[in-house]
Write a protein that holds these residues in place. Sequence first.
Motif, PDB file in Angstrom:
ATOM      1  N   ASP A 158       0.807  -1.224   0.000  1.00  0.00           N
ATOM      2  CA  ASP A 158       0.000   0.000   0.000  1.00  0.00           C
ATOM      3  C   ASP A 158       0.839   1.272   0.000  1.00  0.00           C
ATOM      4  OD1 ASP A 158      -2.061  -1.791   0.205  1.00  0.00           O
ATOM      5  OD2 ASP A 158      -2.506  -1.359   2.300  1.00  0.00           O
ATOM      6  N   SER A 159       1.920   1.264   0.749  1.00  0.00           N
ATOM      7  CA  SER A 159       2.747   2.462   0.892  1.00  0.00           C
ATOM      8  C   SER A 159       3.436   2.867  -0.403  1.00  0.00           C
ATOM      9  CB  SER A 159       3.800   2.247   1.990  1.00  0.00           C
ATOM     10  OG  SER A 159       4.576   1.092   1.704  1.00  0.00           O
ATOM     11  N   ASN A 160       3.455   1.981  -1.396  1.00  0.00           N
ATOM     12  CA  ASN A 160       4.096   2.286  -2.676  1.00  0.00           C
ATOM     13  C   ASN A 160       3.102   2.574  -3.798  1.00  0.00           C
ATOM     14  OD1 ASN A 160       6.208  -0.335  -1.679  1.00  0.00           O
ATOM     15  ND2 ASN A 160       6.868   1.795  -1.759  1.00  0.00           N
ATOM     16  N   HIS A 161       1.808   2.457  -3.525  1.00  0.00           N
ATOM     17  CA  HIS A 161       0.820   2.658  -4.588  1.00  0.00           C
ATOM     18  C   HIS A 161       1.023   3.994  -5.304  1.00  0.00           C
ATOM     19  CE1 HIS A 161      -2.548  -0.318  -3.151  1.00  0.00           C
ATOM     20  NE2 HIS A 161      -1.405  -0.912  -3.395  1.00  0.00           N
ATOM     21  N   HIS A 162       1.232   5.042  -4.517  1.00  0.00           N
ATOM     22  CA  HIS A 162       1.303   6.385  -5.103  1.00  0.00           C
ATOM     23  C   HIS A 162       2.433   6.514  -6.125  1.00  0.00           C
ATOM     24  CE1 HIS A 162       4.433   6.592  -2.072  1.00  0.00           C
ATOM     25  NE2 HIS A 162       4.830   7.768  -2.540  1.00  0.00           N
ATOM     26  N   GLU A 163       3.545   5.831  -5.890  1.00  0.00           N
ATOM     27  CA  GLU A 163       4.689   5.930  -6.798  1.00  0.00           C
ATOM     28  C   GLU A 163       4.305   5.483  -8.205  1.00  0.00           C
ATOM     29  OE1 GLU A 163       8.093   3.853  -5.334  1.00  0.00           O
ATOM     30  OE2 GLU A 163       7.762   4.498  -3.260  1.00  0.00           O
ATOM     31  N   PHE A 164       3.653   4.339  -8.289  1.00  0.00           N
ATOM     32  CA  PHE A 164       3.347   3.770  -9.594  1.00  0.00           C
ATOM     33  C   PHE A 164       2.128   4.431 -10.232  1.00  0.00           C
ATOM     34  CE2 PHE A 164       5.436   0.522  -6.967  1.00  0.00           C
ATOM     35  CZ  PHE A 164       6.615   0.433  -7.678  1.00  0.00           C
ATOM     36  N   ILE A 165       1.186   4.871  -9.398  1.00  0.00           N
ATOM     37  CA  ILE A 165       0.045   5.622  -9.928  1.00  0.00           C
ATOM     38  C   ILE A 165       0.533   6.906 -10.593  1.00  0.00           C
ATOM     39  CG2 ILE A 165      -2.010   6.945  -9.298  1.00  0.00           C
ATOM     40  CD1 ILE A 165      -2.444   4.892  -7.019  1.00  0.00           C
ATOM     41  N   ILE A 166       1.379   7.640  -9.892  1.00  0.00           N
ATOM     42  CA  ILE A 166       1.873   8.915 -10.405  1.00  0.00           C
ATOM     43  C   ILE A 166       2.730   8.716 -11.652  1.00  0.00           C
ATOM     44  CG2 ILE A 166       3.403  10.861  -9.872  1.00  0.00           C
ATOM     45  CD1 ILE A 166       2.364  10.639  -6.949  1.00  0.00           C
ATOM     46  N   LYS A 167       3.599   7.723 -11.630  1.00  0.00           N
ATOM     47  CA  LYS A 167       4.419   7.454 -12.811  1.00  0.00           C
ATOM     48  C   LYS A 167       3.553   7.103 -14.015  1.00  0.00           C
ATOM     49  CE  LYS A 167       8.797   5.994 -10.700  1.00  0.00           C
ATOM     50  NZ  LYS A 167       9.787   4.906 -10.570  1.00  0.00           N
ATOM     51  N   GLY A 168       2.511   6.326 -13.784  1.00  0.00           N
ATOM     52  CA  GLY A 168       1.619   5.951 -14.879  1.00  0.00           C
ATOM     53  C   GLY A 168       0.890   7.149 -15.449  1.00  0.00           C
ATOM     54  N   LEU A 169       0.326   7.974 -14.579  1.00  0.00           N
ATOM     55  CA  LEU A 169      -0.396   9.156 -15.040  1.00  0.00           C
ATOM     56  C   LEU A 169       0.539  10.127 -15.761  1.00  0.00           C
ATOM     57  CD1 LEU A 169      -2.714   9.806 -11.954  1.00  0.00           C
ATOM     58  CD2 LEU A 169      -3.386   8.843 -14.164  1.00  0.00           C
ATOM     59  N   ASN A 170       1.761  10.282 -15.225  1.00  0.00           N
ATOM     60  CA  ASN A 170       2.735  11.176 -15.862  1.00  0.00           C
ATOM     61  C   ASN A 170       3.158  10.668 -17.236  1.00  0.00           C
ATOM     62  OD1 ASN A 170       2.701  12.897 -13.671  1.00  0.00           O
ATOM     63  ND2 ASN A 170       4.615  12.156 -12.796  1.00  0.00           N
ATOM     64  N   ALA A 171       3.099   9.335 -17.415  1.00  0.00           N
ATOM     65  CA  ALA A 171       3.468   8.741 -18.700  1.00  0.00           C
ATOM     66  C   ALA A 171       2.281   8.662 -19.657  1.00  0.00           C
ATOM     67  CB  ALA A 171       4.061   7.355 -18.479  1.00  0.00           C
ATOM     68  N   ASN A 172       1.164   9.257 -19.252  1.00  0.00           N
ATOM     69  CA  ASN A 172      -0.044   9.279 -20.085  1.00  0.00           C
ATOM     70  C   ASN A 172      -0.613   7.875 -20.306  1.00  0.00           C
ATOM     71  OD1 ASN A 172      -1.902  11.036 -21.362  1.00  0.00           O
ATOM     72  ND2 ASN A 172      -1.134  10.427 -23.372  1.00  0.00           N
ATOM     73  N   ILE A 173      -0.686   7.110 -19.208  1.00  0.00           N
ATOM     74  CA  ILE A 173      -1.203   5.741 -19.242  1.00  0.00           C
ATOM     75  C   ILE A 173      -2.324   5.630 -18.212  1.00  0.00           C
ATOM     76  CG2 ILE A 173      -0.635   3.287 -18.948  1.00  0.00           C
ATOM     77  CD1 ILE A 173       2.308   4.081 -19.451  1.00  0.00           C
ATOM     78  N   ASP A 174      -3.397   4.932 -18.564  1.00  0.00           N
ATOM     79  CA  ASP A 174      -4.464   4.670 -17.601  1.00  0.00           C
ATOM     80  C   ASP A 174      -3.943   3.790 -16.474  1.00  0.00           C
ATOM     81  OD1 ASP A 174      -6.728   5.999 -18.812  1.00  0.00           O
ATOM     82  OD2 ASP A 174      -6.617   4.492 -20.389  1.00  0.00           O
ATOM     83  N   VAL A 175      -4.456   4.020 -15.268  1.00  0.00           N
ATOM     84  CA  VAL A 175      -4.005   3.279 -14.089  1.00  0.00           C
ATOM     85  C   VAL A 175      -5.205   2.722 -13.341  1.00  0.00           C
ATOM     86  CG1 VAL A 175      -2.716   3.359 -11.921  1.00  0.00           C
ATOM     87  CG2 VAL A 175      -1.993   4.783 -13.853  1.00  0.00           C
ATOM     88  N   LEU A 176      -5.098   1.462 -12.953  1.00  0.00           N
ATOM     89  CA  LEU A 176      -6.091   0.816 -12.100  1.00  0.00           C
ATOM     90  C   LEU A 176      -5.359   0.345 -10.847  1.00  0.00           C
ATOM     91  CD1 LEU A 176      -8.694  -1.854 -13.278  1.00  0.00           C
ATOM     92  CD2 LEU A 176      -7.668  -1.893 -11.019  1.00  0.00           C
ATOM     93  N   THR A 177      -5.758   0.847  -9.698  1.00  0.00           N
ATOM     94  CA  THR A 177      -5.068   0.483  -8.465  1.00  0.00           C
ATOM     95  C   THR A 177      -5.957  -0.331  -7.540  1.00  0.00           C
ATOM     96  OG1 THR A 177      -3.829   1.313  -6.538  1.00  0.00           O
ATOM     97  CG2 THR A 177      -5.685   2.630  -7.277  1.00  0.00           C
TER      98      THR A 177
END
Length: 451
Positions: free
Chosen positions: A96-115
């Motif tokens: 859980d503590s790392n969710h934000h890292e990958f969500i943000i990287k995905g959004l910044n890369a212009n990719i849809d994210v499902l968490t």
Amino acid sequence: MLGAGAAMPIPANAFGNKEKLRVVLVGTGVRGISFWGKRLVEQYPDLLEFVGLSDINPGRLDFAKTYMGVSCPVFIDFDQMISETKPDLIIVTTKDSNHHEFIIKGLNANIDVLTEKPLTIDETKAQAIIDAEKKSDKNLIVGFNYRWSPYITKIKELLNNGEIGEITSVDFNWYLNNHHGASYFRRWHGLMDSGGSLWVHKATHHFDLLNWLLDSDPVEVFAYGDLEHYGSNGPFRDTNCRPCAHKADCAYYWDITKSKHDMDLYVANEQHDGYLRDGCVYRPEIDIYDKMSAQIKYANNAVVNYSLTTYSPYEGWKIAFNGMKGRIEAWLDIPFMNNESMSQEELHAAEMNQNSNEDMMFEPLVLHKNWEDYKIIQVSSERSGHGGGDKRLHDKIFINPDAADPLKHSAGLRDGVMSVLIGVAARKSITSNQPVKIADLTSIKPTANRT
């Protein structure tokens, strides 16, 4: 969509017009490789394909690839996976503590994210996600599955139809048994810095249900909590169950060697990251609460009394809505109400089963209008897949993303943030012994009517 992100739920819209959705998964623990992995591979082979798996543990990656039945490459480096595979969708199922890292990287890369839930574990990380989503034109979906169960959906319909009038208060009690409840204290979830406590990791489900059913946002939380059963309260301890000298005396001894799946996924790969899946529930480093109670004030003036017990002899939940015109009472999995003979361990396994062909059952709820006799309403329900919610959530995302959603089952950024913030506020309230205002935590402010 940019403007909508912080103001309303984002629906699970179509991800593109390609023949197959290109999906990557980061985090190959049991939730990732089963619910968001193997099930998707088996149920939607014509709609999606996994083009990459990522994890910090190379052994789990190899197991995940075989278990899921995929032939895609695996990556220790998440950034490398994104660069080389060019996915349409990132599924986040890490700690859980790392969710934000990958969500943000995905959004910044212009990719849809499902968490996977929870969205994150504190208000700072939540704000970072909010800021990233504002700058992106892609979707962020939070995997809240309980909303989709037929039983919960019936409650939502009754409330929406005004059967008991304006809701004034709610009593919500959730019971984790000493099989399932203890499992959180064996794992990384027992550490505040990893899972944000069960106020966040577990109760985010419950708070999301409350927010959705009440169709309003929380404004203030006052809570109590303590750690008095697990952790250093135990009479003895060890690092984990396998080497423990107290196996014969410990009621919480769990023999992981009886599960080939857990042995292959976790024990066989301990040398890579040191993670012990059968950790001792009495480890002194456990610092989350095992007793929790909160009072939540909503923007529409409803008040909720909530409690979470982690060492109950049985597992289930009860909820009651008090309205100006009556009351609704509902419950699931309370064994003495259904004359259940199945063990609590078996009941939990049945609920988590993603492939059950179990027939539809019927569960009662009580509708009692003022000045009238009460009515027992028999609601169609399922036991497997979180009450049938799992498959309905998946179908909406991958088969019918544009289908009508009149009850607003689909969950996005606002839903994820508001559910987490109740738990964050509860933690802060326990520490300060003061009520905590939700509006003080992030830039998303509560509204009385979410529609």
